[in-house]
Motif scaffolding. Structure first.
Motif, PDB file in Angstrom:
ATOM      1  N   THR A 109       2.632 -10.500   9.903  1.00 47.96           N
ATOM      2  CA  THR A 109       1.559  -9.690   9.320  1.00 47.96           C
ATOM      3  C   THR A 109       0.233  -9.986  10.017  1.00 47.96           C
ATOM      4  OG1 THR A 109       2.676  -9.871   7.168  1.00 47.96           O
ATOM      5  CG2 THR A 109       0.356  -9.165   7.147  1.00 47.96           C
ATOM      6  N   PRO A 110      -0.309  -9.024  10.806  1.00 45.62           N
ATOM      7  CA  PRO A 110      -1.627  -9.257  11.410  1.00 45.62           C
ATOM      8  C   PRO A 110      -2.676  -9.464  10.312  1.00 45.62           C
ATOM      9  CG  PRO A 110      -0.527  -7.394  12.445  1.00 45.62           C
ATOM     10  CD  PRO A 110       0.267  -7.750  11.225  1.00 45.62           C
ATOM     11  N   TRP A 111      -3.465 -10.503  10.490  1.00 44.23           N
ATOM     12  CA  TRP A 111      -4.334 -10.980   9.421  1.00 44.23           C
ATOM     13  C   TRP A 111      -5.617 -10.143   9.266  1.00 44.23           C
ATOM     14  CZ3 TRP A 111      -5.665 -12.577   5.115  1.00 44.23           C
ATOM     15  CH2 TRP A 111      -6.822 -13.297   4.860  1.00 44.23           C
ATOM     16  N   THR A 112      -6.204  -9.715  10.421  1.00 44.44           N
ATOM     17  CA  THR A 112      -7.536  -9.080  10.376  1.00 44.44           C
ATOM     18  C   THR A 112      -7.555  -7.844   9.477  1.00 44.44           C
ATOM     19  OG1 THR A 112      -7.632  -9.726  12.664  1.00 44.44           O
ATOM     20  CG2 THR A 112      -9.442  -8.387  11.891  1.00 44.44           C
ATOM     21  N   TYR A 113      -6.555  -6.986   9.613  1.00 45.57           N
ATOM     22  CA  TYR A 113      -6.542  -5.731   8.844  1.00 45.57           C
ATOM     23  C   TYR A 113      -6.443  -6.020   7.338  1.00 45.57           C
ATOM     24  CZ  TYR A 113      -5.285  -1.045   7.306  1.00 45.57           C
ATOM     25  OH  TYR A 113      -5.266   0.157   6.651  1.00 45.57           O
ATOM     26  N   VAL A 114      -5.578  -6.964   6.986  1.00 42.97           N
ATOM     27  CA  VAL A 114      -5.414  -7.316   5.569  1.00 42.97           C
ATOM     28  C   VAL A 114      -6.751  -7.795   4.995  1.00 42.97           C
ATOM     29  CG1 VAL A 114      -4.263  -8.905   3.965  1.00 42.97           C
ATOM     30  CG2 VAL A 114      -2.974  -7.923   5.858  1.00 42.97           C
ATOM     31  N   ALA A 115      -7.430  -8.675   5.752  1.00 41.73           N
ATOM     32  CA  ALA A 115      -8.705  -9.232   5.277  1.00 41.73           C
ATOM     33  C   ALA A 115      -9.748  -8.128   5.097  1.00 41.73           C
ATOM     34  CB  ALA A 115      -9.201 -10.281   6.269  1.00 41.73           C
ATOM     35  N   GLU A 116      -9.799  -7.199   6.056  1.00 41.01           N
ATOM     36  CA  GLU A 116     -10.774  -6.088   5.989  1.00 41.01           C
ATOM     37  C   GLU A 116     -10.572  -5.238   4.739  1.00 41.01           C
ATOM     38  OE1 GLU A 116     -10.477  -3.412   9.338  1.00 41.01           O
ATOM     39  OE2 GLU A 116     -11.224  -4.979  10.671  1.00 41.01           O
ATOM     40  N   ILE A 117      -9.320  -4.893   4.485  1.00 40.71           N
ATOM     41  CA  ILE A 117      -9.009  -4.023   3.342  1.00 40.71           C
ATOM     42  C   ILE A 117      -9.373  -4.730   2.028  1.00 40.71           C
ATOM     43  CG2 ILE A 117      -7.082  -2.951   2.050  1.00 40.71           C
ATOM     44  CD1 ILE A 117      -7.886  -1.447   4.605  1.00 40.71           C
ATOM     45  N   LEU A 118      -8.979  -5.985   1.897  1.00 41.66           N
ATOM     46  CA  LEU A 118      -9.272  -6.733   0.662  1.00 41.66           C
ATOM     47  C   LEU A 118     -10.777  -6.839   0.449  1.00 41.66           C
ATOM     48  CD1 LEU A 118      -6.599  -9.584   0.819  1.00 41.66           C
ATOM     49  CD2 LEU A 118      -6.528  -7.504  -0.561  1.00 41.66           C
ATOM     50  N   GLU A 119     -11.485  -7.086   1.547  1.00 41.59           N
ATOM     51  CA  GLU A 119     -12.943  -7.234   1.493  1.00 41.59           C
ATOM     52  C   GLU A 119     -13.610  -5.948   1.010  1.00 41.59           C
ATOM     53  OE1 GLU A 119     -15.792  -9.768   1.404  1.00 41.59           O
ATOM     54  OE2 GLU A 119     -13.768 -10.341   2.007  1.00 41.59           O
ATOM     55  N   LYS A 120     -13.018  -4.788   1.401  1.00 40.32           N
ATOM     56  CA  LYS A 120     -13.564  -3.484   0.995  1.00 40.32           C
ATOM     57  C   LYS A 120     -13.257  -3.162  -0.466  1.00 40.32           C
ATOM     58  CE  LYS A 120     -12.048  -0.721   4.483  1.00 40.32           C
ATOM     59  NZ  LYS A 120     -11.812   0.514   5.217  1.00 40.32           N
ATOM     60  N   GLY A 121     -12.452  -4.004  -1.112  1.00 41.32           N
ATOM     61  CA  GLY A 121     -12.103  -3.767  -2.509  1.00 41.32           C
ATOM     62  C   GLY A 121     -10.891  -2.868  -2.664  1.00 41.32           C
ATOM     63  N   GLN A 122     -10.176  -2.607  -1.535  1.00 43.57           N
ATOM     64  CA  GLN A 122      -8.968  -1.782  -1.642  1.00 43.57           C
ATOM     65  C   GLN A 122      -7.740  -2.692  -1.758  1.00 43.57           C
ATOM     66  OE1 GLN A 122      -9.234   0.770   1.876  1.00 43.57           O
ATOM     67  NE2 GLN A 122      -9.997   2.391   0.525  1.00 43.57           N
ATOM     68  N   ASP A 123      -6.658  -2.103  -2.280  1.00 43.13           N
ATOM     69  CA  ASP A 123      -5.412  -2.871  -2.409  1.00 43.13           C
ATOM     70  C   ASP A 123      -4.569  -2.691  -1.150  1.00 43.13           C
ATOM     71  OD1 ASP A 123      -6.296  -3.402  -4.945  1.00 43.13           O
ATOM     72  OD2 ASP A 123      -5.049  -1.867  -5.895  1.00 43.13           O
ATOM     73  N   ILE A 124      -3.772  -3.697  -0.858  1.00 45.45           N
ATOM     74  CA  ILE A 124      -2.904  -3.598   0.330  1.00 45.45           C
ATOM     75  C   ILE A 124      -1.498  -4.067  -0.007  1.00 45.45           C
ATOM     76  CG2 ILE A 124      -3.555  -5.882   1.279  1.00 45.45           C
ATOM     77  CD1 ILE A 124      -3.479  -4.236   4.066  1.00 45.45           C
ATOM     78  N   VAL A 125      -0.508  -3.322   0.522  1.00 44.29           N
ATOM     79  CA  VAL A 125       0.881  -3.692   0.250  1.00 44.29           C
ATOM     80  C   VAL A 125       1.522  -4.226   1.527  1.00 44.29           C
ATOM     81  CG1 VAL A 125       1.704  -1.298   0.535  1.00 44.29           C
ATOM     82  CG2 VAL A 125       3.080  -2.910  -0.745  1.00 44.29           C
ATOM     83  N   LEU A 126       2.172  -5.382   1.381  1.00 44.40           N
ATOM     84  CA  LEU A 126       2.907  -6.009   2.483  1.00 44.40           C
ATOM     85  C   LEU A 126       4.392  -5.890   2.171  1.00 44.40           C
ATOM     86  CD1 LEU A 126       0.055  -7.349   2.753  1.00 44.40           C
ATOM     87  CD2 LEU A 126       1.226  -9.484   3.284  1.00 44.40           C
ATOM     88  N   GLU A 127       5.128  -5.247   3.095  1.00 49.83           N
ATOM     89  CA  GLU A 127       6.577  -5.113   2.902  1.00 49.83           C
ATOM     90  C   GLU A 127       7.211  -6.151   3.813  1.00 49.83           C
ATOM     91  OE1 GLU A 127       7.763  -1.033   3.824  1.00 49.83           O
ATOM     92  OE2 GLU A 127       9.758  -1.881   4.142  1.00 49.83           O
ATOM     93  N   ILE A 128       7.495  -7.322   3.273  1.00 51.92           N
ATOM     94  CA  ILE A 128       7.895  -8.445   4.131  1.00 51.92           C
ATOM     95  C   ILE A 128       9.091  -9.184   3.534  1.00 51.92           C
ATOM     96  CG2 ILE A 128       5.577  -8.733   5.063  1.00 51.92           C
ATOM     97  CD1 ILE A 128       5.173 -11.108   3.250  1.00 51.92           C
TER      98      ILE A 128
END
Ligand code: ADP
Ligand code: 5GP
Length: 206
Positions: A83-102
């Motif tokens: 899971t690339p970390w930068t995108y996840v951090a950006e989305i969380l920071e913006k207050g949006q939810d993110i789903v990881l299918e792992i």
């Protein structure tokens, strides 16, 4: 500052329907984003670089590990996924939810770093149905299907590490259940303590 978004992890045996469920969830929830994983596996027919996965060579994947670019990574069914970390951090920071299918190994690593994440394990109604779905999907060779089916019982043993269990019998039922879980989690007291302070500090009471 926006409240941090929620990190949602979906795992379950190959062929259970994680991808199908994710697509439907994303369609009906504009505040939910999808974490595009990096992988060394070859693209299946119709899969696109940057849409389904970031398809990388082993060398590039190794570089990502060394540069600390991955939130987690694991070897799954003979290929590397992470899971690339930068995108996840950006989305969380913006207050949006993110789903990881792992997979389950990656999910445990994420749980160490994000114990406040929402961890959901998806299972098929039966092993026969699971095998049927993998064969009917028609995307993998018989060898790959056999490898994946051989892992199922071990994967199921990992289910107790998750907060929620959802059976994917009918897709729409599973999607509704996951949407309900996410909604309920958003209302948890520990995610909203600040709202009480905000209400208390505004207006007057006679
Ligand atoms: P995963 O992402 O978990 O490997 P997929 O989403 O690719 O699984 O689903 C595997 C196959 O099963 C696909 O062909 C999909 O259309 C089918 N499928 C998914 N959910 C269901 C369901 N509830 N009932 C019947 N078939 C399903
Ligand atoms: P597939 O090859 O069917 O797309 O995925 C195989 C397995 O790899 C699935 O269990 C899927 O959840 C898992 N997987 C996909 N992306 C990641 C990732 O970024 N990290 C980990 N640990 N597993 C992943």
């Amino acid at each position: 500052m926006a409240q941090q978004g929620n990190l949602i992890v979906l795992s379950g045996p190959s062929g259970t329907g994680k991808g199908t469920i994710c697509k439907a969830l994303l369609r009906s929830n504009p505040n939910l984003q999808y974490s595009i994983s990096a992988t060394t596996r070859s693209p299946r027919k119709g899969e696109q670089h940057g849409v389904n996965y970031w398809f990388f060579s082993k060398e590039r994947f190794q570089e990502m590990i060394e540069n600390d670019e991955l939130l987690e990574w694991a070897e799954v069914y003979g290929n590397y996924y992470g899971t690339p970390w930068t995108y996840v951090a950006e989305i969380l920071e913006k207050g949006q939810d993110i789903v990881l299918e792992i997979d389950t190994q990656g999910a445990l690593k994420v749980k160490d770093k994000f114990p406040q994440g929402i961890f959901i394990f998806i299972v098929p109604p039966s092993l026969d149905e699971l095998a049927d779905r993998l064969w009917k999907r028609g995307t993998d060779s018989p060898e790959v299907i056999h490898t994946r089916l051989q892992c199922v019982r071990e994967e199921l043993k990992m289910a107790p590490n998750y907060h929620y269990l959802v059976i994917n019998d009918r897709v729409s039922d599973a999607v509704n259940k996951i949407a309900a879980i996410i909604l309920a989690e958003k209302c948890r007291m520990e995610r909203n303590a600040q709202i009480i302070d905000n209400i208390s500090s505004r207006g007057t009471v006679e």
